[in-house]
Design a protein around this motif. Structure first.
Motif, short mmCIF file in Angstrom:
data_model
loop_
_atom_site.label_atom_id
_atom_site.label_comp_id
_atom_site.label_asym_id
_atom_site.label_seq_id
_atom_site.Cartn_x
_atom_site.Cartn_y
_atom_site.Cartn_z
N VAL A 45 130.19 -79.11 84.11
CA VAL A 45 131.53 -79.48 83.65
C VAL A 45 131.66 -80.99 83.56
O VAL A 45 132.14 -81.54 82.55
N VAL A 46 131.18 -81.71 84.59
CA VAL A 46 131.28 -83.16 84.56
C VAL A 46 130.45 -83.73 83.41
O VAL A 46 130.87 -84.65 82.71
N GLY A 47 129.26 -83.13 83.17
CA GLY A 47 128.42 -83.59 82.07
C GLY A 47 129.08 -83.41 80.73
O GLY A 47 129.04 -84.30 79.88
N VAL A 48 129.72 -82.26 80.52
CA VAL A 48 130.39 -82.04 79.24
C VAL A 48 131.54 -83.03 79.07
O VAL A 48 131.75 -83.57 77.99
N TRP A 49 132.26 -83.30 80.14
CA TRP A 49 133.33 -84.29 80.04
C TRP A 49 132.77 -85.67 79.74
O TRP A 49 133.33 -86.41 78.93
N PHE A 59 126.64 -89.28 83.86
CA PHE A 59 125.79 -90.18 83.07
C PHE A 59 124.88 -89.39 82.13
O PHE A 59 124.65 -89.81 80.99
N ILE A 60 124.36 -88.25 82.59
CA ILE A 60 123.49 -87.47 81.71
C ILE A 60 124.29 -86.95 80.52
O ILE A 60 123.82 -86.98 79.37
N GLY A 61 125.53 -86.50 80.76
CA GLY A 61 126.36 -86.06 79.65
C GLY A 61 126.63 -87.18 78.66
O GLY A 61 126.57 -86.99 77.45
N MET A 62 126.88 -88.39 79.18
CA MET A 62 127.18 -89.51 78.30
C MET A 62 125.96 -89.88 77.46
O MET A 62 126.07 -90.15 76.26
N SER A 115 122.66 -77.87 75.91
CA SER A 115 121.53 -78.39 76.68
C SER A 115 121.91 -78.54 78.15
O SER A 115 121.06 -78.35 79.02
N LEU A 116 123.17 -78.87 78.42
CA LEU A 116 123.57 -78.98 79.83
C LEU A 116 123.61 -77.62 80.50
O LEU A 116 123.01 -77.40 81.55
#
Lengths: 260, 152
Positions: free
Chosen positions: A163-167, A64-67, A93-94
């Motif tokens: 990785v999940v954030g970038v995705w 959710f933060i990545g989105m 930033s992530l």
């Protein structure tokens, strides 16, 4: 007046003593190398509780933060006609900040408080004392595996978070907002440096893992062995470790990226 | 049995962490396993390099063929001398190629663009590109514009 000064002195001395006990605990837990055969199952159990069970919250909040970053970055950058740069904004930033800090904060809330409560309850029900009675060092048996488990799982969780954030950012930016995925990934790879950004983020997370687990274990070990004392110790764990993470993050950022 | 499921899940956590680190390295930071490998060095002098830095890219027709590896001042000519490393497989740049400092996008970073020439001989390690064009500095441009306005 004199009473007030005395109480100030008392507070200062007891804080100092607490710091001393925390350092002593750390040294003893690290030096106390349990026999590896006995240590391994204990460590696996703690890694399961501290690491595997934190995975869900880490993955969900990372996505959710990545989105959100993708969406916010797009709405700002589209004004300057450089919405292709959203990839590097999300990734930098992530990897540099959000993944280590948010993982450490979530970790303090999810795993740190549980560690404190568990050890505190052990102390209140005199389990720690009975371990000593039967000749087992509680520092080896209880504290050391928990400490190492936190220390090991934090970098792993942080990397997964990144990785999940970038995705998540890629899904929003490429799939929904229609940024060309070639320039999204190429800009990101151009901007992110492995040693400078990724490894520094991992170093940050190692430091945070160390500090958060240390505070959690110490607060549990040092709590007043009553139900009230345990609740206060748990609160202190979350508050102190959040403050320590945010403060240390500024110092580490200044050292790593601030060219001081 | 309970211990076994625990160990398996911890193993998966470790594996996931390792895989995530690999993804970070290869997919996000663009670290290539082949490494930078070899390349040959080519020099060029510019009057003004603007915002060019070490590790800025060197490209031809928009395709990256190398990167800037060193920047220093040539004390004899008082010009900036840029050392760039061109990949070994790009061995077809003629000696009369020209180098320009360009900007990607409106606010983007600066890079060196190489335009190949017509000579048959190619650039070798240590050669110098003679035909160069400096970076576009906004203040100079504005200055020239104002000067033209005044002289009209």
């Amino acid at each position: 007046m004199l009473d007030w000064i005395q109480s100030l002195g008392h507070t200062g001395l007891s804080r100092l003593a607490a710091f001393g006990r925390a350092g002593q605990l750390l040294v003893q837990a690290l030096v106390a190398k349990p026999a590896p055969v006995m240590m391994f199952p204990l460590l696996v159990k703690q890694l399961y509780f501290v690491g595997v069970l934190s995975l869900i919250i880490i993955v969900v909040s990372g996505a959710f933060i990545g989105m959100v970053l993708g969406l916010q970055g797009y709405t700002i950058l589209v004004d300057y006609g450089s919405e292709q740069a959203v990839g590097q904004m999300v990734a930098l930033s992530l990897v540099r900040e959000l993944a280590p800090v948010v993982t450490a904060l979530l970790f303090a809330g999810r795993a740190g408080s549980a560690l404190t409560a568990e050890i505190g309850l052990m102390k209140a029900t005199e389990q720690l004392a009975s371990f000593e009675m039967i000749g087992v060092d509680p520092l080896r048996r209880i504290i050391a595996p928990r400490f190492w488990a936190g220390f090991i799982s934090m970098p792993i969780l942080t990397v997964i978070f990144s990785v999940v954030g970038v995705w998540g950012g890629a899904i929003v930016a490429v799939e929904w907002l229609g940024i060309y995925d070639g320039s999204f990934w190429a800009n990101m790879q151009q901007a992110v440096d492995f040693r400078e950004d990724v490894l520094n983020g991992v170093i940050k997370s190692i430091v945070f893992g160390f500090v958060v687990t240390w505070i959690a274990v110490f607060e549990g070990y040092d709590c007043v062995p009553t139900s009230e004392g345990i609740s206060q110790a748990t609160t202190r764990t979350v508050v102190f470790s959040s403050l320590a993470v945010l403060g240390l993050d500024f110092i580490l950022t200044a050292l790593m990226f601030g060219e001081l | 049995m309970r211990m076994r499921t625990m160990e398996i899940s911890v193993g998966f956590l470790m594996l996931a962490g390792f895989l995530a680190l690999v993804v970070l390295a290869l997919n996000i930071s663009g670290l290539s396993l082949a490494g930078q490998g070899g390349g040959y060095k080519v020099y060029a002098r510019f009057e003004n390099i603007g915002g060019l830095t070490v590790r800025s890219k060197v490209s031809m027709s928009g395709v990256q063929i190398g990167e800037v590896t060193n920047i220093r001042i040539d004390t004899d000519l008082l010009m900036a001398e840029v050392e760039m490393t061109i990949r070994d497989d790009v061995d077809y740049l003629s000696t009369d190629s020209s180098a320009q400092i360009l900007t990607s996008g409106l606010l983007g970073e600066q890079y060196i663009g190489i335009t190949p020439g017509a000579e048959d001989e190619t650039l070798q390690d240590g050669d110098r590109i003679r035909d160069t064009q400096s970076a576009l500095v906004l203040e100079e441009l504005v200055g020239k514009f104002l000067f033209n306005k005044v002289s009209e």
